[in-house]
Design an enzyme around this catalytic site. Structure first.
Site, short mmCIF file in Angstrom:
data_model
loop_
_atom_site.label_atom_id
_atom_site.label_comp_id
_atom_site.label_asym_id
_atom_site.label_seq_id
_atom_site.Cartn_x
_atom_site.Cartn_y
_atom_site.Cartn_z
N ARG A 1 0.86 -1.18 0.00
CA ARG A 1 0.00 0.00 0.00
C ARG A 1 0.90 1.24 0.00
NH1 ARG A 1 -3.36 -2.65 4.68
NH2 ARG A 1 -4.91 -3.86 3.54
N ARG B 1 -9.58 4.66 5.23
CA ARG B 1 -8.28 4.34 4.66
C ARG B 1 -8.25 4.58 3.15
NH1 ARG B 1 -6.54 -1.65 6.80
NH2 ARG B 1 -5.96 -1.15 8.94
N ARG C 1 -13.31 -8.11 4.57
CA ARG C 1 -12.63 -7.79 5.82
C ARG C 1 -13.63 -7.65 6.97
NH1 ARG C 1 -7.34 -7.13 5.59
NH2 ARG C 1 -6.34 -6.52 3.64
#
Length: 211
Positions: free
Chosen positions: A56, A149, A160
């Site tokens: 990321r 995020r 998730r």
């Protein structure tokens, strides 16, 4: 059989107990870990996991994860180079033996940041770590953190969240974790984490002074 033998070798090494830190993505494990390792930079060593996912923004190879190809990681798993491994959202994650040994060789408290599947795997070994679970205050807050995020597709985010619901339920089972910390207010959660590890922290400090 080989994996159990390996853990006997690890647990027999001189030094403090390792720490298994678990909890759903978005619970705040990384933030708490960074605070811990900043305050106690010569006490803890982070076991850097391997993964086949892409980095990321801001993540560094060898620091956040060892980023490898699926072929390379699968070969390592097949060769017995990993303590535990799991697949999530189409990517492999795992902790290598070398990562743990590198930390223990420095007489540091080795931190293993792993999921519930990895926790269950380690429960069958003789490693004898301190088990700590970091949990979000609620699913609503967790979802907001993950969305803020802006690193997940909607499909990935939903996966998730589903995994987090399972994680939160399993963490409540008696005997799975030594300490469960609900990360509502960061500073309070951090103080709880330090308190849970204070005995081991002091042991390492004494060792450093005497040496």
């Amino acid at each position: 059989m080989f994996m159990r033998f390996f853990y006997r070798q690890l647990s027999a090494m001189a030094g403090p107990r390792p720490v298994v830190l678990s909890g759903p993505s978005g619970a705040g494990k990384s933030t708490l870990l960074k605070k811990l390792m900043t305050e106690f930079d010569n006490v803890f060593g982070f076991s850097v996991s391997h993964t086949t996912r892409n980095p990321r923004p801001g993540e560094e190879d060898g620091k956040d994860y060892h980023y490898v190809t699926r072929e390379k990681m699968q070969a390592g798993i097949d060769n017995g180079d990993f303590i535990e491994s799991a697949e999530f959202s189409g990517n492999l994650y795992g902790t290598s033996k070398a990562a743990v040994q590198a930390v223990q060789a420095q007489n540091l408290i080795c931190i293993l940041d792993i999921d519930m599947q990895g926790v269950k795997n380690i429960k069958t070994t003789d490693l004898n770590p301190i088990y700590i679970s970091i949990q979000p205050p609620s699913m609503t807050i967790l979802e907001k953190r993950l969305r803020d995020r802006k690193t997940e597709s909607e499909e990935s985010l939903q996966k998730r969240l589903r995994a987090a619901m399972v994680d939160m339920e399993l963490s409540k089972e008696p005997g799975v974790f030594d300490t469960i910390i609900v990360n509502d207010k960061l500073e309070e959660a951090y103080e709880q984490l330090k308190h849970a590890l204070l005995e081991e922290i002091n042991m390492v400090k004494k060792t450093k002074v005497s040496s």
